[in-house]
Design an enzyme around this catalytic site. Structure first.
Site, short mmCIF file in Angstrom:
data_model
loop_
_atom_site.label_atom_id
_atom_site.label_comp_id
_atom_site.label_asym_id
_atom_site.label_seq_id
_atom_site.Cartn_x
_atom_site.Cartn_y
_atom_site.Cartn_z
N CYS A 185 12.28 -26.63 31.92
CA CYS A 185 12.12 -27.27 30.62
C CYS A 185 12.79 -26.39 29.57
O CYS A 185 12.73 -25.17 29.65
CB CYS A 185 10.64 -27.45 30.31
SG CYS A 185 10.31 -28.37 28.80
N CYS A 200 12.68 -35.28 31.67
CA CYS A 200 14.10 -35.63 31.56
C CYS A 200 14.84 -35.29 32.85
O CYS A 200 14.29 -34.66 33.76
CB CYS A 200 14.73 -34.92 30.37
SG CYS A 200 14.83 -33.13 30.52
N CYS A 209 13.11 -31.36 22.34
CA CYS A 209 13.93 -30.15 22.28
C CYS A 209 15.38 -30.41 21.88
O CYS A 209 16.13 -29.46 21.67
CB CYS A 209 13.91 -29.45 23.64
SG CYS A 209 12.26 -29.01 24.17
N CYS A 224 12.15 -36.25 24.82
CA CYS A 224 12.18 -34.79 24.77
C CYS A 224 12.38 -34.32 23.33
O CYS A 224 13.36 -34.70 22.68
CB CYS A 224 13.32 -34.27 25.65
SG CYS A 224 13.48 -32.47 25.60
N CYS A 234 10.72 -37.61 28.99
CA CYS A 234 10.09 -36.56 29.79
C CYS A 234 9.39 -37.15 31.01
O CYS A 234 8.68 -38.14 30.87
CB CYS A 234 9.09 -35.80 28.92
SG CYS A 234 8.46 -34.31 29.69
#
Length: 95
Positions: A94, A85, A66, A64, A83
Site C-alpha cells: 500500500c 487497488c 493516496c 484510494c 481499494c
C-alpha cells in the site's frame, strides 16, 4: 521511523462512523487474508482508512486516497484505484 501527525477528532469526522468501522474491518481482514501488513505506525493506516471511508461517503466506493485524481467520480467508474487497488492486489503493498 519518522514522526507522523497524530490523527485528530476533526480528521475522523471527515467520514461517517459507519464507513470508518467498515474500512477498519476491511483493512484488517484484507491484511490477514492476503498476507500483507498494516503500516507499523497506526496513524498512517488510520489516515488511509479515513480517506477510504470519506470516498465511500462521497462516491460510494473506497477510492484510494493516496493518489491525485482530476475527476474522482470518473476514477470510481474505472475501478483501477478502488481499494484494494491493482498495486495492492499484485504486490501486497500500500502506498
Amino acid at each position: 521511523m519518522s514522526e507522523v501527525d497524530q490523527v485528530s477528532d476533526d480528521d475522523r469526522q471527515q467520514a461517517s462512523e459507519k464507513n470508518l468501522n467498515k474500512m477498519w474491518k476491511f483493512a484488517r481482514n484484507f491484511a490477514e487474508k492476503s498476507g500483507s501488513y498494516l503500516h507499523p505506525q497506526e496513524e498512517i493506516t488510520e489516515f488511509l482508512v479515513i480517506g477510504l471511508a470519506k470516498h465511500i461517503d462521497d462516491y460510494g466506493r473506497p477510492l484510494c486516497p493516496c493518489n491525485f485524481y482530476e475527476d474522482k467520480a470518473e476514477e470510481v467508474k474505472e475501478s483501477t484505484w478502488i481499494c484494494p487497488c491493482e498495486e495492492m492486489q499484485r504486490w501486497k503493498y500500500c502506498h
